[in-house]
Scaffold this active site. Structure first.
Site, PDB file in Angstrom:
ATOM      1  N   GLY A   1       0.836  -1.191   0.000  1.00 41.12           N
ATOM      2  CA  GLY A   1       0.000   0.000   0.000  1.00 41.12           C
ATOM      3  C   GLY A   1       0.872   1.243   0.000  1.00 41.12           C
ATOM      4  CB  CYS A   2       0.281   4.645  -1.303  1.00 38.84           C
ATOM      5  SG  CYS A   2      -1.411   4.937  -0.719  1.00 38.84           S
ATOM      6  CE1 TYR A   3      -1.488   8.313   3.913  1.00 37.21           C
ATOM      7  CE2 TYR A   3      -3.399   6.895   3.577  1.00 37.21           C
ATOM      8  CZ  TYR A   3      -2.856   8.163   3.699  1.00 37.21           C
ATOM      9  OH  TYR A   3      -3.660   9.272   3.606  1.00 37.21           O
TER      10      TYR A   3
END
Length: 345
Positions: A148-150
């Site tokens: 995921g990006c986070y």
């Protein structure tokens, strides 16, 4: 040396993740772009959906079916959560399948079911080459779960301190993201009139779906049990994440010592840049690139380490990582089709 092009299909090509994968692949020297598929947009001229991808403008978006995706060397999946397993299961084991969704990221089935509310599909090699021994797992892999990006920016901003044992395993992450992180589907709270001139928190209190992924990553780096308090913020920009990571010091540590730990940890990583001391990450510097910019210091009065990281959520936060993983899986140059150069202003 690869004499023939690698054929690649992209499912979910009309979305932000799929579009970004294609933008990068158009500059990849070893790739030939094959089928482009979608859901409700199937049958639509691709140029109407992704007008910036000019070389693909005359294509027609196909339906996402095993028949459409079959026959390619690599298939990228940019599908809604829960949709990837059925598609992947219909493709042969000789096909490299790279999932840009969350379906195969978590190794703990209970955590998946708690945060996603559906049966766990399993776990695939995790597509963060910079984390622990993941690069070795990705070489030759035929199934890969893109982070995921986070979790990408949070993990890489915290990892050197956690691995070195210089902080207590009680990590606080506050990360501000642009609106593209929520996907391309129309949502009332993402209307321009709602977002412009506004910053807001969401997923507060440990309920955001990326929290267990960050914990899972950092637990690989220490024998201690890591706890993470993660608060995401929505800010009025289209793309990018700026994450601030704080943690109590486990021992006396100067800012210079903290910096040396980070500089040494990332000295050989092509896509992680520890900025010169005193220079702090900013999202505009990484837009369009596969770079992560990191800086660290010590708040001596508070007894905390403070690290800040910036990433383009669509590039290194999703599509760039996917292409980087494809390169590793196929034995290509890891940096093929990717750049560390951002766009400014």
């Amino acid at each position: 040396m690869h004499m023939s092009k690698i054929s690649v299909a992209v499912a979910g090509a009309s979305g932000y993740a799929g579009g970004e994968v294609l933008r990068l692949l158009l500059n990849h020297p070893d790739v030939e772009i094959g089928a482009l598929s979608g859901g409700s947009n199937a049958g639509t001229n691709f140029g109407q959906l992704q007008p910036h991808l000019v070389p693909l403008a005359d294509r027609t978006l196909a339906e996402t079916t095993p028949e459409v995706l079959a026959g390619h060397d690599v298939v990228f999946l940019g599908l809604p959560h829960g949709a990837s397993a059925e598609v992947a299961n219909a493709l042969g084991e000789d096909v490299v399948v790279i999932d840009c969704g969350a379906d195969f990221r978590l190794t703990d089935a209970a955590m998946w079911e708690k945060f996603y509310g559906s049966p766990h599909a399993g776990s695939w090699p995790y597509g963060m080459p910079e984390l622990a021994a993941q690069r070795d797992r990705l070489r030759g892999a035929r199934r890969i779960a893109v982070p995921g990006c986070y979790p990408t920016v949070s993990t890489l901003t915290a990892a050197p301190a956690v691995a070195a044992g210089v902080v207590e395993p009680d990590i606080v992450v506050v990360a501000a993201s642009g609106t593209s992180g929520a996907g391309k589907a129309a949502k009332p709270h993402l209307l321009g009139s709602e977002v412009m001139g506004n910053a807001s928190a969401y997923g507060v209190g440990g309920v955001h779906r990326h929290t267990p992924e960050i914990i899972q990553n950092l637990n690989l780096l220490t024998e201690a049990t890591v706890r993470v308090s993660f608060t995401p913020l929505l800010v009025p920009m289209p793309r990018g994440i700026l994450a601030t990571v704080t943690a109590p010091l486990a021992r006396d540590l100067s800012a210079d010592e903290a910096y040396e730990i980070y500089a040494k940890a990332y000295a050989d990583e092509p896509f992680v840049t520890v900025l010169p001391q005193g220079m702090w990450p900013q999202t505009k510097a990484v837009v369009g690139s596969n770079s992560v910019h990191v800086q660290v210091t010590v708040d001596a009065e508070a007894g905390h380490l403070v690290a800040v990281g910036a990433v383009d959520n669509l590039a290194k936060g999703t599509a760039g990582a996917a292409v980087q993983c494809m390169n590793l899986a196929l034995g290509l140059d890891e940096a093929a089709g990717l750049t560390t150069v951002g766009l400014a202003p």
